[in-house]
Enzyme design. Structure first.
Site, short mmCIF file in Angstrom:
data_model
loop_
_atom_site.label_atom_id
_atom_site.label_comp_id
_atom_site.label_asym_id
_atom_site.label_seq_id
_atom_site.Cartn_x
_atom_site.Cartn_y
_atom_site.Cartn_z
N CYS A 281 8.06 -5.73 -9.49
CA CYS A 281 8.93 -4.82 -8.83
C CYS A 281 10.01 -5.93 -7.89
O CYS A 281 11.06 -5.50 -7.57
CB CYS A 281 8.40 -3.94 -7.72
SG CYS A 281 7.60 -4.72 -6.41
N HIS B 234 9.76 -2.85 10.55
CA HIS B 234 9.86 -2.24 9.29
C HIS B 234 9.10 -3.27 8.24
O HIS B 234 9.15 -4.57 8.48
CB HIS B 234 11.12 -1.97 9.06
CG HIS B 234 11.39 -1.71 7.37
ND1 HIS B 234 11.16 -0.60 6.93
CD2 HIS B 234 11.98 -2.75 6.55
CE1 HIS B 234 11.58 -0.74 5.67
NE2 HIS B 234 11.91 -2.11 5.21
N HIS C 285 7.92 -0.38 1.79
CA HIS C 285 7.84 1.05 1.56
C HIS C 285 6.58 1.14 0.68
O HIS C 285 6.13 0.18 0.25
CB HIS C 285 9.11 1.58 0.65
CG HIS C 285 10.47 1.98 1.51
ND1 HIS C 285 11.03 0.62 1.76
CD2 HIS C 285 10.85 2.84 2.26
CE1 HIS C 285 12.15 1.22 2.53
NE2 HIS C 285 11.73 2.19 2.76
N ASP D 145 2.06 4.28 -7.82
CA ASP D 145 2.37 3.38 -8.86
C ASP D 145 0.78 3.12 -9.64
O ASP D 145 -0.31 2.70 -9.17
CB ASP D 145 2.42 1.83 -8.54
CG ASP D 145 2.76 0.69 -9.28
OD1 ASP D 145 2.17 0.77 -10.58
OD2 ASP D 145 3.57 -0.14 -9.09
N ARG E 221 1.54 1.47 -4.46
CA ARG E 221 2.05 0.07 -4.34
C ARG E 221 2.67 0.01 -3.21
O ARG E 221 3.75 0.54 -2.71
CB ARG E 221 3.06 -0.23 -5.55
CG ARG E 221 3.66 -1.49 -5.44
CD ARG E 221 4.70 -1.89 -6.61
NE ARG E 221 5.41 -0.85 -7.25
CZ ARG E 221 6.43 -0.15 -6.87
NH1 ARG E 221 7.14 -1.06 -5.87
NH2 ARG E 221 7.17 0.59 -7.51
N CYS F 96 4.90 -1.93 -1.47
CA CYS F 96 6.09 -3.03 -1.75
C CYS F 96 6.76 -3.83 -0.32
O CYS F 96 7.47 -3.04 0.54
CB CYS F 96 7.19 -2.15 -2.21
SG CYS F 96 8.53 -3.18 -3.11
#
Length: 132
Positions: free
Chosen positions: A63, A99, A102, A106, A114, A116
């Protein structure tokens, strides 16, 4: 009070980190220092030091960002994110609200999820003080 908190983050974070952690930006895919990083240790929130991920939960994903099977229990919160015409789930630090990235379904992941995560949102330590 909130303004003083943001001023503190501006002082301790690089402009790029501030953009990701406090303004919900995303670093370019394949550009982060932790994308291909697989040393034993733990990953913490770059803004507040909250323990987020154990290195054992990290896996190689195409990714473009560091990917984890799961977070340390209680370390993150999930927020629905419908920005940019997408339906996603944002991952934020449970301690400071920054933050991180996300989470997506997966099947490459052991957990079926996942995480990410932006490298700029993380710091890494070979020595972890809290049991994972």
């Amino acid at each position: 009070m909130m303004e003083n908190k943001e001023e503190k983050y501006r002082e301790i974070l690089s402009p790029e980190q501030y953009s990701v952690l406090r303004e919900k930006a995303t670093e370019r895919a394949f550009s982060g220092q932790y994308y291909n990083h697989f040393e034993p240790g733990c990953y913490r929130c770059a803004a507040c030091g909250n323990l987020l991920f154990a290195s054992e939960k990290k896996f190689a994903s195409p990714c473009g960002w560091p990917s984890f099977n799961e977070a340390v229990p209680g370390s993150v919160r999930f927020i629905p994110d419908n920005s940019h015409g997408m339906v996603r789930t944002e991952v934020v630090c449970s301690a400071c609200g920054s933050h991180l990235g996300h989470v997506f379904p997966d099947m490459m992941s052991q957990s079926g999820q996942r995480y990410c995560i932006n490298s700029l949102a993380l710091s890494f330590s070979n020595a972890c003080r809290r049991s994972l």
